[in-house]
Each structure stands twice: as structure tokens, then as C-alpha cells.
Design a protein around this motif. Sequence first.
Motif, PDB file in Angstrom:
ATOM      1  N   LYS A  86       0.838  -1.215   0.000  1.00 17.44           N
ATOM      2  CA  LYS A  86       0.000   0.000   0.000  1.00 17.44           C
ATOM      3  C   LYS A  86       0.872   1.264   0.000  1.00 17.44           C
ATOM      4  O   LYS A  86       0.584   2.241  -0.681  1.00 17.44           O
ATOM      5  CB  LYS A  86      -0.921  -0.004   1.221  1.00 17.44           C
ATOM      6  N   VAL A  87       1.955   1.207   0.775  1.00 16.87           N
ATOM      7  CA  VAL A  87       2.872   2.345   0.889  1.00 16.87           C
ATOM      8  C   VAL A  87       3.514   2.657  -0.462  1.00 16.87           C
ATOM      9  O   VAL A  87       3.554   3.814  -0.899  1.00 16.87           O
ATOM     10  CB  VAL A  87       3.967   2.060   1.951  1.00 16.87           C
ATOM     11  N   ALA A 127       3.983   5.657  -5.603  1.00 19.11           N
ATOM     12  CA  ALA A 127       3.888   5.661  -7.065  1.00 19.11           C
ATOM     13  C   ALA A 127       2.824   6.658  -7.529  1.00 19.11           C
ATOM     14  O   ALA A 127       3.025   7.375  -8.507  1.00 19.11           O
ATOM     15  CB  ALA A 127       3.575   4.254  -7.581  1.00 19.11           C
ATOM     16  N   LYS A 128       1.707   6.714  -6.782  1.00 19.84           N
ATOM     17  CA  LYS A 128       0.630   7.664  -7.123  1.00 19.84           C
ATOM     18  C   LYS A 128       1.118   9.096  -6.991  1.00 19.84           C
ATOM     19  O   LYS A 128       0.855   9.937  -7.841  1.00 19.84           O
ATOM     20  CB  LYS A 128      -0.572   7.445  -6.205  1.00 19.84           C
ATOM     21  N   SER A 129       1.868   9.353  -5.919  1.00 24.38           N
ATOM     22  CA  SER A 129       2.354  10.720  -5.687  1.00 24.38           C
ATOM     23  C   SER A 129       3.425  11.131  -6.710  1.00 24.38           C
ATOM     24  O   SER A 129       3.669  12.312  -6.913  1.00 24.38           O
ATOM     25  CB  SER A 129       2.898  10.850  -4.266  1.00 24.38           C
ATOM     26  N   LEU A 130       4.046  10.142  -7.337  1.00 24.74           N
ATOM     27  CA  LEU A 130       5.085  10.422  -8.343  1.00 24.74           C
ATOM     28  C   LEU A 130       4.571  10.183  -9.760  1.00 24.74           C
ATOM     29  O   LEU A 130       5.352  10.166 -10.710  1.00 24.74           O
ATOM     30  CB  LEU A 130       6.301   9.511  -8.104  1.00 24.74           C
ATOM     31  N   ILE A 184      -5.102   0.053 -10.492  1.00 23.88           N
ATOM     32  CA  ILE A 184      -6.284  -0.797 -10.425  1.00 23.88           C
ATOM     33  C   ILE A 184      -6.957  -0.632  -9.056  1.00 23.88           C
ATOM     34  O   ILE A 184      -8.145  -0.418  -8.967  1.00 23.88           O
ATOM     35  CB  ILE A 184      -5.922  -2.296 -10.649  1.00 23.88           C
ATOM     36  N   ASN A 185      -6.166  -0.768  -8.001  1.00 23.27           N
ATOM     37  CA  ASN A 185      -6.643  -0.491  -6.649  1.00 23.27           C
ATOM     38  C   ASN A 185      -5.445   0.008  -5.847  1.00 23.27           C
ATOM     39  O   ASN A 185      -4.445   0.382  -6.441  1.00 23.27           O
ATOM     40  CB  ASN A 185      -7.308  -1.732  -6.025  1.00 23.27           C
ATOM     41  N   ASN A 186      -5.521  -0.011  -4.514  1.00 21.70           N
ATOM     42  CA  ASN A 186      -4.379   0.560  -3.776  1.00 21.70           C
ATOM     43  C   ASN A 186      -3.249  -0.439  -3.529  1.00 21.70           C
ATOM     44  O   ASN A 186      -2.404  -0.217  -2.681  1.00 21.70           O
ATOM     45  CB  ASN A 186      -4.835   1.251  -2.483  1.00 21.70           C
ATOM     46  N   GLU A 187      -3.219  -1.529  -4.288  1.00 20.23           N
ATOM     47  CA  GLU A 187      -2.081  -2.459  -4.213  1.00 20.23           C
ATOM     48  C   GLU A 187      -1.659  -2.998  -5.571  1.00 20.23           C
ATOM     49  O   GLU A 187      -0.614  -3.620  -5.686  1.00 20.23           O
ATOM     50  CB  GLU A 187      -2.419  -3.640  -3.285  1.00 20.23           C
TER      51      GLU A 187
END
Length: 192
Positions: free
Chosen positions: A65-66, A71-74, A88-91
Motif C-alpha cells: 500500500k505504501v 507511485a501515485k504521488s510520483l 487498479i486499486n491501492n495495491e
Amino acid sequence: DEDEKFNVWQYQNKYIMCETATGLMIIDQHAAHERVLYEKALLRLNSQSSFSQQLLLPIKVELTKVDCQLAKSLQEEIHNLGFALNFINNEIVEITGIPSDVKPGYENIIFQELIDQFKEFEVSLNLEKRDNLAKSFSCRSAIKSGERLHLQEMINLIDSLFAAQMPYVCPHGRPTVMRLTTEELDKRFSRT
């Protein structure tokens, strides 16, 4: 005298030996490739367009999750680097495009290593975000020490290295090239 490449060979799958007009040039293949990839990555990160090669079949990567949050923030920077992603989801992340420098078959490994390296550098080096990404990417995508290279790969690497802005050091400041002149060799063999 960089253009006068008479003879190029690989030593212990680590160094590229290159005979020049004045002696011998020894290139650390990993450090040299890192320098080339680092400068390329910085250019891509600073030009706001994507350099992605679409994959025929998307690759799913399972992240913690971390890591997924990171990856989302970058996402924007990673996109500029050449990774096209779908969350796709948070993992689970789906890679739909990759930078041209990523070896086919290693997409998910390089992506995970890019995230791992980024976290490591964030703690140890306190780098600006884009610089960290460029260093992380070049570090993880570069030709490894111990990798067998074909002659053309060696020549391409030498050419790319000397086309770089700072050819003599890798992104971490280690030397990429060492020169040994015929004069130095003659001295060593008491041929003066």
C-alpha cells in the motif's frame, strides 16, 4: 581522439577496454551506462512530454500500500520518465507503457526497484524529487557489472558516454573512465 577506436573488448564482463592513439581507455560499463541513462532521464523529466513505448500486453505489478501511494504521488514524473500506469486499486498497478531503456521481460522488476531505490535515496541522500527519480532509474536500469556485451553494444555505450555532458563521472560521482598512456606503460616496463 575519441573517434579513433581501433580495438574494443570487454574485460571480466565489467570493463570495456578501448585502444586509442595514445594508449588504453578503460570504461566501467555500469557507471558509464548510469551516466548516460541519468542525463537522458533528467531531460525527459524536465521536458513535459512522455517517452513511453506501449506494451502489447499490460503487466500487473503487486505493490505494498505504501509503495502504491508513493507511485501515485510520483505519477506525473514517472509518466514523463516513460512508465504509463493504471492504478487498479491501492495495491495493484498495471504498466501499459515503459521507457525505451527498460529491458523487455524486466518491466515489473525495474519498476519495483525504481520505487525501492527512490525510498532509499530519499532517506540517505535527501535529493530533489526529479533528481532522485533520475538517479534511481539510471541506477536500476543500467547494464550490470558481470553482464556480457556484444561489440556493437560496447561501441554504442562508448559513443553515448562521450556525447554526455559529464562523461567522466557517474551520477554518484564515481569515475566512469580511466586512461593509461603508452608512455606510462613504457615507464612501468623500463622502456624509457
